[in-house]
Every structure is written in C-alpha cells, then in structure tokens.
Design a protein around this motif. Structure first.
Motif, PDB file in Angstrom:
ATOM      1  N   VAL A 176       0.833  -1.203   0.000  1.00 17.27           N
ATOM      2  CA  VAL A 176       0.000   0.000   0.000  1.00 17.27           C
ATOM      3  C   VAL A 176       0.864   1.249   0.000  1.00 17.27           C
ATOM      4  N   ARG A 177       1.936   1.247   0.781  1.00 16.82           N
ATOM      5  CA  ARG A 177       2.828   2.412   0.830  1.00 16.82           C
ATOM      6  C   ARG A 177       3.455   2.674  -0.533  1.00 16.82           C
ATOM      7  N   ALA A 178       3.865   1.605  -1.215  1.00 15.22           N
ATOM      8  CA  ALA A 178       4.436   1.776  -2.549  1.00 15.22           C
ATOM      9  C   ALA A 178       3.407   2.360  -3.513  1.00 15.22           C
ATOM     10  N   GLY A 179       2.152   1.913  -3.395  1.00 15.32           N
ATOM     11  CA  GLY A 179       1.114   2.459  -4.252  1.00 15.32           C
ATOM     12  C   GLY A 179       0.833   3.926  -3.963  1.00 15.32           C
ATOM     13  N   MET A 202      -7.024  11.626   0.672  1.00 15.56           N
ATOM     14  CA  MET A 202      -6.601  10.231   0.648  1.00 15.56           C
ATOM     15  C   MET A 202      -7.701   9.337   0.082  1.00 15.56           C
ATOM     16  N   ARG A 203      -8.944   9.597   0.461  1.00 15.92           N
ATOM     17  CA  ARG A 203     -10.059   8.721   0.058  1.00 15.92           C
ATOM     18  C   ARG A 203     -10.496   8.961  -1.374  1.00 15.92           C
ATOM     19  N   ARG A 204     -10.488  10.203  -1.834  1.00 15.87           N
ATOM     20  CA  ARG A 204     -11.047  10.519  -3.145  1.00 15.87           C
ATOM     21  C   ARG A 204      -9.998  10.699  -4.240  1.00 15.87           C
ATOM     22  N   ILE A 205      -8.764  11.021  -3.863  1.00 15.22           N
ATOM     23  CA  ILE A 205      -7.748  11.328  -4.863  1.00 15.22           C
ATOM     24  C   ILE A 205      -6.636  10.274  -4.898  1.00 15.22           C
ATOM     25  N   ILE A 206      -6.022  10.023  -3.747  1.00 14.97           N
ATOM     26  CA  ILE A 206      -4.816   9.187  -3.717  1.00 14.97           C
ATOM     27  C   ILE A 206      -5.141   7.702  -3.870  1.00 14.97           C
ATOM     28  N   LEU A 207      -6.015   7.179  -3.006  1.00 10.96           N
ATOM     29  CA  LEU A 207      -6.290   5.739  -3.028  1.00 10.96           C
ATOM     30  C   LEU A 207      -6.834   5.239  -4.369  1.00 10.96           C
ATOM     31  N   PRO A 208      -7.804   5.949  -4.993  1.00 13.23           N
ATOM     32  CA  PRO A 208      -8.285   5.435  -6.287  1.00 13.23           C
ATOM     33  C   PRO A 208      -7.189   5.293  -7.335  1.00 13.23           C
ATOM     34  N   GLN A 209      -6.217   6.213  -7.329  1.00 11.07           N
ATOM     35  CA  GLN A 209      -5.125   6.113  -8.295  1.00 11.07           C
ATOM     36  C   GLN A 209      -4.096   5.062  -7.879  1.00 11.07           C
ATOM     37  N   MET A 211      -4.713   2.295  -6.374  1.00 13.19           N
ATOM     38  CA  MET A 211      -5.249   0.942  -6.488  1.00 13.19           C
ATOM     39  C   MET A 211      -4.734   0.232  -7.731  1.00 13.19           C
ATOM     40  N   ARG A 212      -4.437   0.973  -8.779  1.00 14.54           N
ATOM     41  CA  ARG A 212      -3.909   0.359 -10.003  1.00 14.54           C
ATOM     42  C   ARG A 212      -2.601  -0.375  -9.732  1.00 14.54           C
ATOM     43  N   LEU A 280     -10.613  -6.821 -11.430  1.00 11.16           N
ATOM     44  CA  LEU A 280     -10.298  -5.644 -10.626  1.00 11.16           C
ATOM     45  C   LEU A 280      -9.205  -4.804 -11.291  1.00 11.16           C
ATOM     46  N   GLU A 281      -8.189  -5.464 -11.831  1.00  5.98           N
ATOM     47  CA  GLU A 281      -7.133  -4.716 -12.514  1.00  5.98           C
ATOM     48  C   GLU A 281      -7.699  -3.954 -13.697  1.00  5.98           C
ATOM     49  N   ARG A 282      -8.587  -4.583 -14.446  1.00  2.41           N
ATOM     50  CA  ARG A 282      -9.185  -3.915 -15.603  1.00  2.41           C
ATOM     51  C   ARG A 282     -10.025  -2.718 -15.168  1.00  2.41           C
TER      52      ARG A 282
END
Length: 327
Positions: A176-179, A202-209, A211-212, A280-282
């Motif tokens: 998660v830290r690397a992402g 964190m919830r709306r900007i960082i995490l969604p990006q 997750m890839r 999920l990756e797609r």
C-alpha cells in the motif's frame, strides 16, 4: 515506367521491394518439444495406476473435504479483509508527520515480517496461557471494569485468522505504501489548493489512483494466503482443507489420492481468485489504458489534404493517459 505502389502511410514508392518475413525455425521446434513433453506428462498422469484415480473421484466431494474448503475460504477472506484495513492504517502511519505513529508502524512491520508465520500461529495458540484473562481497566493498576476468560474469546478459529491477518498486514502495508508513493505529489497539492482535507484527499484522490498499483501484488498475496491457511494446524485448528485431506489419507493409508484432491480444490479456488483479480485490474486501469492519439482511424482526409496524401499525421500510443478517474 515503374509500377507505383502505395504503402501503409499512403506514400507512393517506385520499384517497391516485396520483403519476405525471416524464417525462424527455433520457436517452432521449441514449441513442438514443449507440446510433446506436455502430452507425455498428461498421458503419464492418466495411465499411471499408482495415482489411484478412483479413490480421487470418491473423495473429491467428501463431506469433510467440503467442510475443509469452507473453513479455508472463511480464514482467507477474514484474514485478508482485516489485513487490508490494518495495512492501509499502517501505510498512512508510516507517512505520518508524527514520529510516534511512524515508530509504531515501523516496529509492527519489522516484527511480523521478521518472524515466521508458523511461529506466530504457535504463539496465538498459546495466547490463553500467556494472557489468561482479557480485561479493560486503568493501566498499571489492578482496577478492572470488565474482563473475560481468554479461552472464550481467542478460540482456535479466531486465533488462526488473527495470526494470519497480523502477519499479512505487515506485507500488505508495504504494498500500500508503494502504491501511495507512486501517485504524483501534484495530485495532493492540487487537492489542497481546492481546500480538501487530508482524509478526503486520501479517500477521493490518492487511493483510487494507487489501487492500479496495489491490486496486482494484493491478488498474489490473497492467493498466497489461501495456501498459507494450511499452517493453522500450529494453533491448532484442524478443520481446514489440507488437514481434512491428510486426516482421510491417514485413515485409509492412501496419501497420494488425497493430495491430488487437495491440489484440485486449491487450483480451482486459485483460478477463481485470478479471474477476480483480472477484473479488478481492468476496472482500476480504466483511466490508464493505452489509446491512439492524433488522427488515426479517420476515414476522411484531414483538412487541406487530398486522397493521395497521408491521412494520419500522428500514429503514436499514449501509454499512460489519466482520463479523470474518480472514487
């Protein structure tokens, strides 16, 4: 006059050379050898009587085996769900400005990554010996407001998934830290300029990006967790798939057929998890898919161009285009 032939870009080249593809027999020969080896292996598996295929079919849907599959899936889902929540918290703590939070996160990751999961499960099996009662009270005093016997809370099943979750959280937190660190800091700065708070960013900007990047290794960890459940006999918890098949094998003195039964179910569940991971990756890569840029694919010529001129000014692939992914 030489014959005029148009190439793929619409340019006329006189006396064009018709190039033939280079023959490469190496890959063809290698493919034939590998195919023959695979056919020989499959044939040996089918005709070898020592595999005891009738016993395999007899116990493939045995009641104890099906119960073992259920407990294996429950342990996997519970451990990964708890581990993912802990991992996000640990990753955020690791990036915190508070040195205490950073230190606790570092110690947790250091300890659980540095000790074998089997050893950790043994300790969780002995938890009631180490801590006979669990209570809530005033620290460093004998005053207790509530307490309960540890054996009533930390059962074998609970000890199994708690031990697996804590160990897995240490590994997932680094993923998660690397992402999180892979997301451009400009995204955070832009969100702060809009007045968004840290938690919302964190919830709306960082995490969604992120997750890839997080999804592929997390999928691998989930598949690894499915197989790691076979170690919970250290607790001891004796209802998961590997122990169930081993118990039947010891009773009928046929270890190989029951090992094949366990392999079949592990492979089947792993295949399903891999399909879910691919979906999920797609999903999380929608905004990053490669797409052609420029005028490629237009049927009509560009303005100011005739039918004999190239229609595609740009024929490039944008390998990482962010198209406005939202949470």
């Amino acid at each position: 006059m030489a014959k005029q032939t148009g190439d793929g870009d619409g340019l006329d080249i006189p006396d064009r050379i018709e190039a033939l593809p280079v023959r490469r027999p190496g890959p063809i020969i290698a493919g034939i050898i590998v195919a023959l080896a695979a056919v020989a292996l499959i044939h040996g598996l089918i005709v070898n009587p020592r595999f005891e295929w009738p016993i395999v079919w007899r116990y493939l849907f045995n009641e104890r085996v099906l119960d073992g599959i259920r407990y294996t899936l429950e342990l996997t889902v519970l451990a990964m769900a708890v581990a993912m929540v802990l991992a996000v918290g640990l990753a955020i703590m690791r990036k915190s400005v508070n040195p205490v939070l950073r230190g606790v996160s570092w110690f947790f990751i250091w300890f659980f990554r540095g000790t074998p999961v089997y050893t950790q499960l043994v300790f969780w099996g002995l938890f009631a010996v180490l801590v006979p009662r669990i209570g809530i009270g005033i620290p460093f005093t004998s005053i207790e407001f509530w307490s309960v016997d540890s054996n009533d809370v930390i059962t074998a099943f609970n000890a199994a998934w708690i031990g697996l979750a804590l160990n897995e959280a240490a590994y997932l937190s680094e993923i998660v830290r690397a992402g999180l660190e892979a997301v451009d800091p400009g995204q955070t700065e832009a969100a702060q300029a809009l007045g968004m708070k840290r938690l919302l960013i964190m919830r709306r900007i960082i995490l969604p990006q992120a997750m890839r990047i997080i999804i592929p290794p997390t999928g691998n960890e989930t598949i690894g967790m499915l197989k790691t459940t076979s170690l919970v006999t250290a607790v001891p918890f004796t209802f998961e798939l590997q122990f169930a098949t081993t118990a039947i094998a010891n009773r009928i003195y046929q270890p190989i057929p029951l090992l094949i039964v366990a392999c079949f179910w592990y492979l089947l569940i792993t295949s399903v998890l891999m399909a879910v991971q691919a979906q999920l990756e797609r999903h999380f890569a929608k905004g990053f898919d490669a797409r052609p840029t420029g005028a490629r694919g237009r049927r009509a010529p560009l303005p100011g161009k005739t039918e004999g001129e190239p229609r595609d000014d740009v024929n490039k692939i944008n390998e990482a285009v962010f198209n406005g992914m939202t949470a």
